[in-house]
Design a protein around this motif. Sequence first.
Motif, PDB file in Angstrom:
ATOM      1  N   GLY A 144       9.535   0.900  -5.067  1.00  0.00           N
ATOM      2  CA  GLY A 144      10.716   0.069  -5.243  1.00  0.00           C
ATOM      3  C   GLY A 144      10.377  -1.319  -5.753  1.00  0.00           C
ATOM      4  N   LYS A 145      11.217  -2.286  -5.399  1.00  0.00           N
ATOM      5  CA  LYS A 145      11.101  -3.637  -5.948  1.00  0.00           C
ATOM      6  C   LYS A 145      11.622  -4.634  -4.924  1.00  0.00           C
ATOM      7  N   VAL A 146      10.896  -5.728  -4.754  1.00  0.00           N
ATOM      8  CA  VAL A 146      11.272  -6.778  -3.803  1.00  0.00           C
ATOM      9  C   VAL A 146      11.351  -8.098  -4.541  1.00  0.00           C
ATOM     10  N   LYS A 147      12.366  -8.881  -4.200  1.00  0.00           N
ATOM     11  CA  LYS A 147      12.545 -10.201  -4.802  1.00  0.00           C
ATOM     12  C   LYS A 147      12.477 -11.246  -3.699  1.00  0.00           C
ATOM     13  N   ILE A 181      -2.216   1.503   6.587  1.00  0.00           N
ATOM     14  CA  ILE A 181      -1.803   2.509   7.583  1.00  0.00           C
ATOM     15  C   ILE A 181      -2.915   2.727   8.600  1.00  0.00           C
ATOM     16  N   ALA A 182      -4.160   2.793   8.125  1.00  0.00           N
ATOM     17  CA  ALA A 182      -5.298   2.961   9.040  1.00  0.00           C
ATOM     18  C   ALA A 182      -5.423   1.770   9.994  1.00  0.00           C
ATOM     19  N   TRP A 183      -5.018   0.590   9.543  1.00  0.00           N
ATOM     20  CA  TRP A 183      -5.068  -0.603  10.384  1.00  0.00           C
ATOM     21  C   TRP A 183      -3.885  -0.695  11.347  1.00  0.00           C
ATOM     22  N   GLY A 184      -2.923   0.239  11.223  1.00  0.00           N
ATOM     23  CA  GLY A 184      -1.764   0.235  12.113  1.00  0.00           C
ATOM     24  C   GLY A 184      -0.454  -0.116  11.436  1.00  0.00           C
ATOM     25  N   GLY A 185      -0.449  -0.195  10.094  1.00  0.00           N
ATOM     26  CA  GLY A 185       0.772  -0.534   9.372  1.00  0.00           C
ATOM     27  C   GLY A 185       1.836   0.539   9.496  1.00  0.00           C
ATOM     28  N   GLN A 186       3.093   0.112   9.398  1.00  0.00           N
ATOM     29  CA  GLN A 186       4.233   1.011   9.515  1.00  0.00           C
ATOM     30  C   GLN A 186       5.036   0.987   8.222  1.00  0.00           C
ATOM     31  N   LEU A 187       5.479   2.170   7.786  1.00  0.00           N
ATOM     32  CA  LEU A 187       6.337   2.276   6.609  1.00  0.00           C
ATOM     33  C   LEU A 187       7.790   2.095   7.033  1.00  0.00           C
ATOM     34  N   ARG A 188       8.516   1.276   6.286  1.00  0.00           N
ATOM     35  CA  ARG A 188       9.931   1.030   6.537  1.00  0.00           C
ATOM     36  C   ARG A 188      10.693   1.186   5.229  1.00  0.00           C
ATOM     37  N   SER A 189      11.871   1.804   5.298  1.00  0.00           N
ATOM     38  CA  SER A 189      12.733   1.952   4.117  1.00  0.00           C
ATOM     39  C   SER A 189      13.792   0.860   4.125  1.00  0.00           C
ATOM     40  N   TYR A 190      14.040   0.286   2.948  1.00  0.00           N
ATOM     41  CA  TYR A 190      15.052  -0.750   2.766  1.00  0.00           C
ATOM     42  C   TYR A 190      15.928  -0.364   1.586  1.00  0.00           C
ATOM     43  N   PRO A 191      17.229  -0.149   1.817  1.00  0.00           N
ATOM     44  CA  PRO A 191      18.109   0.118   0.675  1.00  0.00           C
ATOM     45  C   PRO A 191      18.275  -1.146  -0.157  1.00  0.00           C
ATOM     46  N   LYS A 192      18.644  -0.971  -1.409  1.00  0.00           N
ATOM     47  CA  LYS A 192      18.869  -2.113  -2.293  1.00  0.00           C
ATOM     48  C   LYS A 192      19.849  -3.087  -1.637  1.00  0.00           C
ATOM     49  N   GLY A 193      19.473  -4.370  -1.647  1.00  0.00           N
ATOM     50  CA  GLY A 193      20.330  -5.403  -1.076  1.00  0.00           C
ATOM     51  C   GLY A 193      20.023  -5.751   0.371  1.00  0.00           C
ATOM     52  N   LYS A 194      19.127  -5.002   1.009  1.00  0.00           N
ATOM     53  CA  LYS A 194      18.777  -5.269   2.412  1.00  0.00           C
ATOM     54  C   LYS A 194      17.756  -6.411   2.480  1.00  0.00           C
ATOM     55  N   ILE A 195      18.046  -7.393   3.327  1.00  0.00           N
ATOM     56  CA  ILE A 195      17.134  -8.513   3.522  1.00  0.00           C
ATOM     57  C   ILE A 195      15.939  -8.050   4.358  1.00  0.00           C
ATOM     58  N   VAL A 221      10.394   1.177  -0.231  1.00  0.00           N
ATOM     59  CA  VAL A 221       9.629   1.527   0.959  1.00  0.00           C
ATOM     60  C   VAL A 221       8.532   0.486   1.066  1.00  0.00           C
ATOM     61  N   ILE A 222       8.455  -0.135   2.235  1.00  0.00           N
ATOM     62  CA  ILE A 222       7.525  -1.244   2.451  1.00  0.00           C
ATOM     63  C   ILE A 222       6.657  -0.920   3.647  1.00  0.00           C
ATOM     64  N   ILE A 223       5.393  -1.254   3.526  1.00  0.00           N
ATOM     65  CA  ILE A 223       4.521  -1.142   4.685  1.00  0.00           C
ATOM     66  C   ILE A 223       4.356  -2.533   5.267  1.00  0.00           C
ATOM     67  N   ARG A 224       4.464  -2.613   6.577  1.00  0.00           N
ATOM     68  CA  ARG A 224       4.271  -3.904   7.234  1.00  0.00           C
ATOM     69  C   ARG A 224       3.229  -3.745   8.333  1.00  0.00           C
ATOM     70  N   LEU A 225       2.418  -4.772   8.443  1.00  0.00           N
ATOM     71  CA  LEU A 225       1.340  -4.802   9.421  1.00  0.00           C
ATOM     72  C   LEU A 225       1.497  -6.095  10.204  1.00  0.00           C
ATOM     73  N   SER A 226       1.485  -6.001  11.530  1.00  0.00           N
ATOM     74  CA  SER A 226       1.711  -7.204  12.327  1.00  0.00           C
ATOM     75  C   SER A 226       0.631  -8.244  12.035  1.00  0.00           C
ATOM     76  N   ARG A 227       1.012  -9.500  12.211  1.00  0.00           N
ATOM     77  CA  ARG A 227       0.075 -10.602  11.979  1.00  0.00           C
ATOM     78  C   ARG A 227      -1.185 -10.413  12.825  1.00  0.00           C
ATOM     79  N   GLN A 228      -1.017 -10.016  14.086  1.00  0.00           N
ATOM     80  CA  GLN A 228      -2.169  -9.835  14.981  1.00  0.00           C
ATOM     81  C   GLN A 228      -3.099  -8.745  14.464  1.00  0.00           C
ATOM     82  N   GLN A 229      -2.538  -7.591  14.076  1.00  0.00           N
ATOM     83  CA  GLN A 229      -3.360  -6.499  13.548  1.00  0.00           C
ATOM     84  C   GLN A 229      -4.055  -6.923  12.251  1.00  0.00           C
TER      85      GLN A 229
END
Length: 198
Positions: A39-42, A8-22, A87-95
């Motif tokens: 949660g859980k990711v496959k 988060i300090a590096w600029g990451g964003q939290l995103r919510s994904y319901p079960k079954g969302k790609i 809930v997933i945090i994603r950080l852009s490749r550039q960041q």
Amino acid sequence: MLTLDQLIAWGGQLRSYPKGKIIFFEGEEAQYFYMVSSGKVKMFNSNDEGKDFIQGIFYEGDSFGEPPLFTEDKRYPASAIADADAVIIRLSRQQFFDKLPQHYEAHLQITQALANRLRFKTMVSHEIAIHSPEHRLLTMLRYYKSTYGPESGPFEMNLTRQELADLTGLRVETVIRAVKELERKGKLSIENHKIVIQ
């Protein structure tokens, strides 16, 4: 490994994904570094008949999908889906690459995580190629216990029979038979319909 607070300090964003969302599809260009907050990711590949082969299952604090960030071919080799509400945090490749060189410890931890994943893939390939279903299954269960379970004592698996089949390249019916045989041999137990390994 990197913490959620660091990301988060590096600029990451939290995103919510319901079960079954790609989260991303096989073949898409890798744009983000991902970590599971809850949660859980496959990650999986599917064949033409719709049979899945699970490449990995990721839980809170696990990163996933990072290998193509480091390779010439930037495309994901598998798809990722929320296997439970996540809930997933994603950080852009550039960041990610702007910050990573400044943090030796984080860089080392990511390298170790990638090396562990490579070791896991080698183990799975070896198991699928030459061992019996019982051996494949027991090796997978022991791996998950060593990764997510306590150092000693019993560990209740949170993997379904279908997930075990998809992780080991077996059919569900074969997994069920193998579990019964391993239970008969005292290698595991079934408690409240869950596999428990010592």
